[in-house]
Design an enzyme around this catalytic site. Structure first.
Site, PDB file in Angstrom:
ATOM      1  N   LYS A   1     -22.541 -54.036   7.597  1.00 45.69           N
ATOM      2  CA  LYS A   1     -23.422 -52.922   7.958  1.00 45.69           C
ATOM      3  C   LYS A   1     -24.641 -53.452   8.711  1.00 45.69           C
ATOM      4  O   LYS A   1     -25.007 -54.612   8.597  1.00 45.69           O
ATOM      5  CB  LYS A   1     -23.844 -52.164   6.710  1.00 45.69           C
TER       6      LYS A   1
ATOM      7  N   HIS B   1      -8.502 -43.426   5.910  1.00 41.98           N
ATOM      8  CA  HIS B   1      -8.711 -42.698   7.158  1.00 41.98           C
ATOM      9  C   HIS B   1      -8.630 -43.598   8.392  1.00 41.98           C
ATOM     10  O   HIS B   1      -8.438 -43.108   9.503  1.00 41.98           O
ATOM     11  CB  HIS B   1     -10.058 -41.958   7.133  1.00 41.98           C
TER      12      HIS B   1
ATOM     13  N   ASP C   1     -15.457 -52.250  -0.752  1.00 35.98           N
ATOM     14  CA  ASP C   1     -15.468 -51.024   0.036  1.00 35.98           C
ATOM     15  C   ASP C   1     -14.544 -51.087   1.245  1.00 35.98           C
ATOM     16  O   ASP C   1     -13.961 -50.071   1.638  1.00 35.98           O
ATOM     17  CB  ASP C   1     -16.901 -50.728   0.495  1.00 35.98           C
TER      18      ASP C   1
ATOM     19  N   LYS D   1     -10.144 -43.425  -1.271  1.00 37.98           N
ATOM     20  CA  LYS D   1     -10.561 -44.742  -1.731  1.00 37.98           C
ATOM     21  C   LYS D   1     -11.949 -44.624  -2.371  1.00 37.98           C
ATOM     22  O   LYS D   1     -12.640 -43.635  -2.107  1.00 37.98           O
ATOM     23  CB  LYS D   1     -10.586 -45.739  -0.578  1.00 37.98           C
TER      24      LYS D   1
ATOM     25  N   ARG E   1     -18.030 -27.802  -9.108  1.00 36.93           N
ATOM     26  CA  ARG E   1     -18.752 -27.293 -10.272  1.00 36.93           C
ATOM     27  C   ARG E   1     -19.632 -26.103  -9.929  1.00 36.93           C
ATOM     28  O   ARG E   1     -19.985 -25.315 -10.798  1.00 36.93           O
ATOM     29  CB  ARG E   1     -19.614 -28.421 -10.877  1.00 36.93           C
TER      30      ARG E   1
ATOM     31  N   HIS F   1      -9.111 -50.905   4.176  1.00 36.70           N
ATOM     32  CA  HIS F   1      -9.135 -50.856   5.636  1.00 36.70           C
ATOM     33  C   HIS F   1      -8.629 -52.139   6.282  1.00 36.70           C
ATOM     34  O   HIS F   1      -7.697 -52.128   7.091  1.00 36.70           O
ATOM     35  CB  HIS F   1     -10.556 -50.593   6.137  1.00 36.70           C
TER      36      HIS F   1
END
Length: 506
Positions: A354, A192, A249, A162, A55, A254
């Site tokens: 995490k 990835h 996620d 994703k 943008r 994955h």
């Protein structure tokens, strides 16, 4: 440097890469450094070019200047001025909102000019480095402007990042929207993780070594553990993560990709669809977790404050753009079973989270314990199991643990390890993890990309878990301190089967 010296037979064909989201983090951190590495490896055609869109209104020269500054920070090796100058002359920019049809007319005009200047022959692939909400609209606009139309020897492809949907219904709807514009063979759903050397080496390791394939089944393997641990928190992704969570996620993309490559049957060839046919069969054979079993076969966690690498780090609920009362999980563990002949009765344990102590992704194959009969008249009371560890990141390699006699007059057995490291054997190759995937898209090899049926099969397994977790909000969050290996319930998940998570050594 006016021309790039190309390796015979290796460069991708002439083409233009169009990046939507050209001024975003993914572009500067991964895509441009990956493309630079391909140029340095002489894998880009001399008739290659890039057109960026976002943008932000700016000129091509302004974007080139911006990238020239950013590459100094994000390149994986020293930037060679001659190669960068060659690369820079092939970069162009078109500003405009992706929801505005006029943007695509400007893009079409720019691509025609690029074809003239660089001889890219009308071959385009579009990389959607945008928010997921724009995937469908961008592809529809590309279709309306006829930028996805193939013919006269030219090809058009689309790479989609994703997450591909947020549940089964949204994934199916997105698949239908996209396939109303382009064919499945033109769609490259990128993950990835599959750009990692060790992930790709799984196929070679399993099917290219006669000593492993015969024992890769329920007769010899006791269990499989797959770990994807991160030390980082949500960083600047709090807004996205607080509506997604670790399950959406990481697991349907994955981790399920790693499950399928670890457990798939031998494909009839390395043709993309032959490999993906076998992966899809595994995902379709994953036993769905019934709602009543969700509480015993899955674990969710959220990190509180804690100490990581000698530094105090805040709790998830204290992170930027996160609801202070958030019930989103930052940790997931689960037990899965594959209902086919090869894997019947072999549990697959998955965990991801995490703010864990180490950044590591590893597949651990635990073999069954041999009978003790031979050692019944010796001091040996218990034989350790053999373990094969396939390390995907950060130190890619493979290690095998087996028993050996400890020197001395008494029969004692100790565990020893054989280690293979990519770095030691093959040296270091600067990589972002995207080089192989971008190159494969250019040459039309979809082996490492997800197909529609694979995406939907993954969501079929995840859906019951999402439903139960939504109906029963967690009462104990946060339930693990940052810097630890997750909630105690994750250990109990394996203890109920008489097992435990393998201690990961790095």
């Amino acid at each position: 440097m006016t021309d790039l010296e190309l390796s015979p037979g290796n460069p991708a064909p002439p083409c233009v890469m169009v990046i939507f989201g050209a001024t975003g983090d993914l572009t500067k951190r991964k895509l441009i450094p990956a493309l630079y590495n391909l140029a340095k490896s002489k894998l880009l055609s001399d008739q290659f070019a890039i057109v960026g869109n976002s943008r932000t209104e700016m000129t091509t020269e302004a974007w080139r200047d911006q990238l020239s500054q950013e590459i100094k920070t994000f390149a994986t090796s020293e930037v060679e001025p001659g190669i960068w100058d060659w690369f820079l002359q092939r970069i162009h920019y078109v500003g405009g909102d992706v929801n505005d049809a006029q943007t695509y007319q400007k893009l079409k005009d720019q691509l025609a000019a690029v074809d003239q200047e660089h001889g890219s022959k009308g071959n385009y692939f579009f990389y959607l480095a945008t928010a997921p909400a724009f995937f469908g609209p961008v592809i529809q606009q590309l279709g309306n402007s006829e930028l996805t139309r193939e013919g006269e020897g030219r090809w058009r492809r689309v790479i989609i990042e994703k997450p591909f949907g947020s549940d089964l219904d949204s994934a199916r709807a997105l698949n239908q929207t996209i396939r109303s514009v382009i064919e499945e063979r033109q769609i490259y759903r990128i993950d990835h993780y599959l750009g990692k050397e060790t992930v790709q080496n799984l196929l070679v390791f399993r099917f290219g070594n006669a000593i492993f394939e015969p024992i890769w089944n329920r007769r010899y393997i006791d269990s499989v553990q797959i770990t994807a641990a991160e030390t980082v928190g949500v960083e600047k992704r709090g807004g996205y993560y607080d509506s997604s969570g670790a399950l959406r996620d990481m697991v349907p993309n994955h981790l399920f990709q790693l499950v399928s490559l670890t457990s798939m049957e031998p494909p009839i060839s390395f043709d993309a669809n032959a490999v993906r046919d076998e992966q899809a069969k595994v995902l379709q054979a994953l036993s769905p977790i019934n709602p009543e079993d969700v509480l015993t076969k899955t674990v969710r966690g959220q990190y509180g404050d804690g100490v990581l690498n000698s530094e105090h780090v805040p709790a998830y609920r204290a992170e930027s753009h996160v609801d202070p009362n958030s019930s989103i999980e930052t940790y997931v563990a689960m037990k899965l079973n594959i209902e086919n002949w090869r894997w019947a009765g072999v549990p697959f344990y998955l965990r991801t989270g995490k703010r864990l102590p180490k950044r590591v992704t590893e597949i651990s194959i635990q073999f069954k314990r041999p009978p003790l009969l031979l050692f019944r008249d010796t001091p040996v009371e218990r034989l350790r199991t053999n373990r094969l560890a396939i390390r995907i990141q950060p130190n890619e390699g493979i290690s095998l643990r087996f028993g050996a006699k400890i020197p001395g007059p008494i029969m004692r057995v100790g565990a020893v390890e054989m280690n293979f490291s990519y770095l030691d054997y093959f040296g270091s190759t600067p990589s972002t993890g995207y080089e192989r995937l971008l190159y494969d898209c250019m040459i039309g090899d979809a082996t490492l990309f997800q197909r529609a049926d694979m995406v939907e099969a993954g969501w079929c397994v995840i859906e019951p878990i999402l439903d139960v977790w939504k109906a029963l909000p967690p009462r104990t969050f946060p339930n693990y301190p940052a810097g630890t290996w997750g909630p105690a319930d994750a250990d109990e998940l394996l203890e109920r089967d008489g097992s435990e998570w393998w201690k990961i050594e790095e």
